[in-house]
Design a protein around this motif. Structure first.
Motif, short mmCIF file in Angstrom:
data_model
loop_
_atom_site.label_atom_id
_atom_site.label_comp_id
_atom_site.label_asym_id
_atom_site.label_seq_id
_atom_site.Cartn_x
_atom_site.Cartn_y
_atom_site.Cartn_z
N SER A 145 0.86 -1.17 0.00
CA SER A 145 0.00 0.00 0.00
C SER A 145 0.91 1.23 0.00
O SER A 145 1.85 1.30 0.77
CB SER A 145 -0.86 -0.01 1.26
OG SER A 145 -1.58 1.17 1.37
N ASP A 152 -5.61 3.50 2.65
CA ASP A 152 -5.66 3.74 1.21
C ASP A 152 -6.81 2.98 0.56
O ASP A 152 -7.30 3.35 -0.51
CB ASP A 152 -4.36 3.32 0.53
CG ASP A 152 -3.19 4.23 0.89
OD1 ASP A 152 -3.43 5.36 1.36
OD2 ASP A 152 -2.05 3.78 0.71
N VAL A 208 -9.92 4.95 -0.44
CA VAL A 208 -9.88 5.74 -1.68
C VAL A 208 -9.99 4.86 -2.91
O VAL A 208 -10.67 5.21 -3.86
CB VAL A 208 -8.58 6.58 -1.74
CG1 VAL A 208 -8.48 7.37 -3.03
CG2 VAL A 208 -8.48 7.49 -0.53
N ASN A 209 -9.34 3.71 -2.90
CA ASN A 209 -9.28 2.88 -4.10
C ASN A 209 -9.33 1.39 -3.74
O ASN A 209 -8.34 0.69 -3.90
CB ASN A 209 -8.00 3.21 -4.87
CG ASN A 209 -7.99 2.59 -6.24
OD1 ASN A 209 -8.97 1.97 -6.66
ND2 ASN A 209 -6.89 2.74 -6.95
N SER A 232 -10.63 -1.14 -5.23
CA SER A 232 -10.45 -2.07 -6.35
C SER A 232 -8.97 -2.36 -6.64
O SER A 232 -8.64 -3.39 -7.21
CB SER A 232 -11.15 -1.56 -7.60
OG SER A 232 -10.57 -0.35 -8.02
N PHE A 233 -8.07 -1.46 -6.24
CA PHE A 233 -6.65 -1.67 -6.43
C PHE A 233 -6.15 -2.87 -5.62
O PHE A 233 -5.13 -3.46 -5.94
CB PHE A 233 -5.88 -0.41 -6.01
CG PHE A 233 -4.39 -0.53 -6.14
CD1 PHE A 233 -3.77 -0.44 -7.39
CD2 PHE A 233 -3.59 -0.73 -5.02
CE1 PHE A 233 -2.39 -0.55 -7.51
CE2 PHE A 233 -2.21 -0.84 -5.14
CZ PHE A 233 -1.61 -0.75 -6.39
#
Length: 182
Positions: free
Chosen positions: A55, A61, A64-65, A67-68
């Motif tokens: 990360s 994190d 915020v995202n 799907s990453f």
């Protein structure tokens, strides 16, 4: 305080015995390398051929995202952070195993995690960095009224003292439990 290589090796041996290669195949490394949880996040998966999912900042994190982080199979963090991930519906879609340490783990959070559609195992890990990250380990259950701190990890012992810290109530070495009488 000095942590020797043999203590890290003992912790990694324990992790390889307790966690399957599948669980460790995509371990999220979202803890600062200055924090003892990072020893598990980085070296446990690598010691069994797994991957470390880095990360850029922290576990948060994911807010915020999310799907990453689809390749994440294990999240290793503190209860307050996992509570935020659940509240924001930002828990990794492949994370079947959750390790929680560093703060008291409430039975309510355990229930909430097991109610999540992907979570299969919630581990309560307790311990100071003096013994290389973890001292005790317990797999939690939904119906527990109190969350157990578990049994000692390999290479450590756990002692339960009376209220005045004057005498042992029980001692555990590896798989041997000894109740101490009066």
């Amino acid at each position: 305080m000095v942590i020797e290589h043999r203590q890290v090796v003992a912790m990694l041996g324990w992790a390889g015995r307790v966690f399957s290669a599948g669980e460790l195949s995509g371990t999220l490394a979202g803890t600062s390398v200055s924090f003892d949880l990072s020893v598990f996040e980085i070296f446990a998966p690598l010691s069994v051929g797994g991957s470390v999912v880095l990360s850029p900042g922290s576990v948060l994190d994911l807010l915020v995202n999310p799907s990453f982080y689809e390749g994440v199979t294990l999240v290793n963090t503190v209860p307050s952070v996992v509570r935020e991930l659940l509240a924001a519906d930002a828990f990794p879609s492949g994370a079947r195993t959750v390790n929680l340490a560093g703060e008291a783990l409430s039975p309510g959070l355990v229930r909430d995690l097991y109610a999540h559609p992907v979570v299969e195992v919630v581990n309560n890990l307790y311990g100071p960095s003096e013994d290389t990250t973890y001292s005790t380990h317990a797999v939690t259950c939904v119906g527990d009224e109190r969350t157990p701190i578990g049994v000692p990890v390999d290479g450590t012992s756990a002692y339960v003292l009376d209220g005045a810290c004057g005498r042992f109530l029980w001692v555990r070495w590896g798989s041997c439990i000894c109740r101490v009488r009066g």
